[in-house]
Design a protein around this motif. Structure first.
Motif, PDB file in Angstrom:
ATOM      1  N   HIS A 163      34.846  45.346  46.541  1.00 40.89           N
ATOM      2  CA  HIS A 163      34.098  44.706  47.632  1.00 40.89           C
ATOM      3  C   HIS A 163      34.819  43.448  48.104  1.00 40.89           C
ATOM      4  O   HIS A 163      34.941  43.199  49.317  1.00 40.89           O
ATOM      5  CB  HIS A 163      32.688  44.360  47.155  1.00 40.89           C
ATOM      6  CG  HIS A 163      31.883  43.604  48.162  1.00 40.89           C
ATOM      7  ND1 HIS A 163      31.367  44.178  49.303  1.00 40.89           N
ATOM      8  CD2 HIS A 163      31.508  42.288  48.197  1.00 40.89           C
ATOM      9  CE1 HIS A 163      30.731  43.272  50.009  1.00 40.89           C
ATOM     10  NE2 HIS A 163      30.788  42.119  49.365  1.00 40.89           N
ATOM     11  N   LYS A 164      35.328  42.655  47.169  1.00 40.28           N
ATOM     12  CA  LYS A 164      35.998  41.411  47.531  1.00 40.28           C
ATOM     13  C   LYS A 164      37.374  41.654  48.153  1.00 40.28           C
ATOM     14  O   LYS A 164      37.845  40.846  48.959  1.00 40.28           O
ATOM     15  CB  LYS A 164      36.119  40.509  46.302  1.00 40.28           C
ATOM     16  CG  LYS A 164      34.771  40.003  45.799  1.00 40.28           C
ATOM     17  CD  LYS A 164      34.912  39.105  44.582  1.00 40.28           C
ATOM     18  CE  LYS A 164      33.558  38.603  44.111  1.00 40.28           C
ATOM     19  NZ  LYS A 164      33.669  37.707  42.937  1.00 40.28           N
ATOM     20  N   LEU A 165      38.012  42.761  47.795  1.00 48.60           N
ATOM     21  CA  LEU A 165      39.323  43.079  48.371  1.00 48.60           C
ATOM     22  C   LEU A 165      39.211  43.588  49.804  1.00 48.60           C
ATOM     23  O   LEU A 165      40.212  43.658  50.521  1.00 48.60           O
ATOM     24  CB  LEU A 165      40.033  44.129  47.511  1.00 48.60           C
ATOM     25  CG  LEU A 165      40.534  43.661  46.144  1.00 48.60           C
ATOM     26  CD1 LEU A 165      41.084  44.850  45.358  1.00 48.60           C
ATOM     27  CD2 LEU A 165      41.603  42.577  46.279  1.00 48.60           C
ATOM     28  N   GLY A 166      37.989  43.942  50.225  1.00 50.75           N
ATOM     29  CA  GLY A 166      37.780  44.382  51.598  1.00 50.75           C
ATOM     30  C   GLY A 166      38.576  45.624  51.944  1.00 50.75           C
ATOM     31  O   GLY A 166      38.540  46.624  51.228  1.00 50.75           O
ATOM     32  N   HIS A 167      39.354  45.557  53.043  1.00 52.14           N
ATOM     33  CA  HIS A 167      40.098  46.733  53.495  1.00 52.14           C
ATOM     34  C   HIS A 167      41.233  47.118  52.544  1.00 52.14           C
ATOM     35  O   HIS A 167      41.816  48.188  52.694  1.00 52.14           O
ATOM     36  CB  HIS A 167      40.654  46.497  54.902  1.00 52.14           C
ATOM     37  CG  HIS A 167      41.691  45.425  54.983  1.00 52.14           C
ATOM     38  ND1 HIS A 167      41.391  44.083  54.908  1.00 52.14           N
ATOM     39  CD2 HIS A 167      43.041  45.499  55.115  1.00 52.14           C
ATOM     40  CE1 HIS A 167      42.495  43.371  55.009  1.00 52.14           C
ATOM     41  NE2 HIS A 167      43.512  44.205  55.125  1.00 52.14           N
ATOM     42  N   LYS A 168      41.527  46.258  51.567  1.00 50.05           N
ATOM     43  CA  LYS A 168      42.545  46.587  50.573  1.00 50.05           C
ATOM     44  C   LYS A 168      41.937  47.256  49.334  1.00 50.05           C
ATOM     45  O   LYS A 168      42.638  47.517  48.357  1.00 50.05           O
ATOM     46  CB  LYS A 168      43.292  45.318  50.146  1.00 50.05           C
ATOM     47  CG  LYS A 168      44.130  44.690  51.249  1.00 50.05           C
ATOM     48  CD  LYS A 168      45.265  45.598  51.690  1.00 50.05           C
ATOM     49  CE  LYS A 168      46.141  44.918  52.723  1.00 50.05           C
ATOM     50  NZ  LYS A 168      47.265  45.780  53.162  1.00 50.05           N
ATOM     51  N   ALA A 169      40.634  47.515  49.370  1.00 49.30           N
ATOM     52  CA  ALA A 169      39.964  48.124  48.216  1.00 49.30           C
ATOM     53  C   ALA A 169      40.567  49.469  47.846  1.00 49.30           C
ATOM     54  O   ALA A 169      40.527  49.882  46.683  1.00 49.30           O
ATOM     55  CB  ALA A 169      38.472  48.276  48.506  1.00 49.30           C
ATOM     56  N   THR A 170      41.131  50.163  48.837  1.00 45.56           N
ATOM     57  CA  THR A 170      41.700  51.493  48.573  1.00 45.56           C
ATOM     58  C   THR A 170      42.948  51.431  47.703  1.00 45.56           C
ATOM     59  O   THR A 170      43.432  52.471  47.248  1.00 45.56           O
ATOM     60  CB  THR A 170      42.031  52.193  49.897  1.00 45.56           C
ATOM     61  OG1 THR A 170      42.812  51.317  50.724  1.00 45.56           O
ATOM     62  CG2 THR A 170      40.752  52.582  50.635  1.00 45.56           C
ATOM     63  N   CYS A 171      43.467  50.231  47.478  1.00 44.99           N
ATOM     64  CA  CYS A 171      44.613  50.105  46.558  1.00 44.99           C
ATOM     65  C   CYS A 171      44.211  50.452  45.129  1.00 44.99           C
ATOM     66  O   CYS A 171      45.051  50.840  44.312  1.00 44.99           O
ATOM     67  CB  CYS A 171      45.172  48.685  46.603  1.00 44.99           C
ATOM     68  SG  CYS A 171      46.064  48.284  48.122  1.00 44.99           S
ATOM     69  N   ILE A 172      42.934  50.261  44.801  1.00 44.85           N
ATOM     70  CA  ILE A 172      42.447  50.610  43.471  1.00 44.85           C
ATOM     71  C   ILE A 172      41.867  52.025  43.553  1.00 44.85           C
ATOM     72  O   ILE A 172      40.816  52.235  44.160  1.00 44.85           O
ATOM     73  CB  ILE A 172      41.398  49.615  42.978  1.00 44.85           C
ATOM     74  CG1 ILE A 172      42.005  48.217  42.870  1.00 44.85           C
ATOM     75  CG2 ILE A 172      40.844  50.054  41.611  1.00 44.85           C
ATOM     76  CD1 ILE A 172      41.030  47.155  42.419  1.00 44.85           C
ATOM     77  N   VAL A 173      42.553  52.938  42.959  1.00 43.33           N
ATOM     78  CA  VAL A 173      42.208  54.358  43.064  1.00 43.33           C
ATOM     79  C   VAL A 173      41.511  54.826  41.796  1.00 43.33           C
ATOM     80  O   VAL A 173      41.964  54.544  40.680  1.00 43.33           O
ATOM     81  CB  VAL A 173      43.477  55.203  43.295  1.00 43.33           C
ATOM     82  CG1 VAL A 173      43.138  56.688  43.351  1.00 43.33           C
ATOM     83  CG2 VAL A 173      44.192  54.752  44.565  1.00 43.33           C
ATOM     84  N   THR A 174      40.406  55.544  41.966  1.00 41.79           N
ATOM     85  CA  THR A 174      39.716  56.145  40.833  1.00 41.79           C
ATOM     86  C   THR A 174      40.335  57.506  40.551  1.00 41.79           C
ATOM     87  O   THR A 174      40.443  58.352  41.453  1.00 41.79           O
ATOM     88  CB  THR A 174      38.216  56.338  41.128  1.00 41.79           C
ATOM     89  OG1 THR A 174      37.618  55.063  41.366  1.00 41.79           O
ATOM     90  CG2 THR A 174      37.507  56.990  39.939  1.00 41.79           C
ATOM     91  N   VAL A 175      40.750  57.721  39.309  1.00 44.61           N
ATOM     92  CA  VAL A 175      41.283  59.011  38.889  1.00 44.61           C
ATOM     93  C   VAL A 175      40.196  59.683  38.054  1.00 44.61           C
ATOM     94  O   VAL A 175      39.870  59.222  36.960  1.00 44.61           O
ATOM     95  CB  VAL A 175      42.575  58.848  38.061  1.00 44.61           C
ATOM     96  CG1 VAL A 175      43.141  60.217  37.695  1.00 44.61           C
ATOM     97  CG2 VAL A 175      43.605  58.031  38.838  1.00 44.61           C
TER      98      VAL A 175
END
Length: 228
Positions: free
Chosen positions: A205-217
């Motif tokens: 949430h805090k990373l905003g539009h960069k949240a997709t950098c953290i990927v759930t496997v």
């Protein structure tokens, strides 16, 4: 520099016991018996860690945590009843870094406090050979523990900072939830996957539009992917 710990606990006997343990370890200790007093003390003193009970007069622990997080990423350990699992998750969602269940062992609480203080105020710099870390517009400065996203500073809790930097330092590698728990909280941590999920959700949430950098496997864990 001597570190200061604020104990927020309305039970006088418990507060005195914890205080004695902390003083014996060389910490400076401040005390508050209710939530409003805790906020006043926090505003007037430099505090390096807070031990915060949930059930407090005047203002409960959740409200205290929420208000502190508006202006500070000081490490917070919340004290909660063992049966109140939802309380624990709410505390993490509000920005708590760790929790200890009641009834608790003062030496265990002391160990958790020492781990957080050592991690927050010394190990981050020691773990990285460089003072900075960056990828995909996310920039980390270890000495000041600041994080910027495309030039805008974001405020992370101690635990969110540790998770982000751990994932970034292992970019492209799947990190299991168990690895995160051991790295961030230690082997003695009594939480479960939902604890990790809660912190990851807050971090995204805090990373905003960069949240997709953290990927759930799925059924594996998480990994940081740059250039997203």
């Amino acid at each position: 520099m001597q570190k200061t710990i604020l104990i927020v606990e309305d039970e006088d006997i418990l507060r005195e016991i914890v205080k004695d343990y902390l003083l014996n370890e060389g910490y400076e200790v401040l005390e508050a018996a209710d939530g409003k007093e805790a906020l006043t003390i926090f505003e007037e003193h430099e505090v390096h860690l807070i031990i915060l009970d949930i059930m407090l007069p005047e203002l409960d622990g959740w409200s205290v945590c929420r208000r502190i997080r508006k202006s500070s990423n000081v490490p917070i350990i919340m004290l909660t009843a063992r049966v109140d699992e939802d309380d624990t998750l709410l505390g993490f969602e509000l920005g708590a870094d760790d929790y200890v269940t009641k009834p608790y062992s003062p030496p265990i609480l002391l160990a958790r406090a020492k781990r957080l203080i050592e991690s927050r105020y010394s190990s981050a710099e020691n773990e990285s050979k460089e003072d900075t870390l960056s990828s995909s517009g996310i920039y980390v400065h270890f000495p000041s523990r600041t994080v910027t996203v495309d030039g805008e500073t974001i405020t992370l809790t101690h635990t969110e900072f540790e998770i982000l930097t751990y994932l970034m330092q292992n970019q492209g590698i799947i990190i299991t939830r168990e690895q995160l728990i051991i790295k961030i909280w230690g082997y003695e941590f009594a939480g479960d996957d939902r604890t990790v999920n809660s912190h990851i959700r807050n971090l995204r949430h805090k990373l905003g539009h960069k949240a997709t950098c953290i990927v759930t496997v799925v059924r594996a864990g998480y990994k940081f992917e740059g250039n997203v």
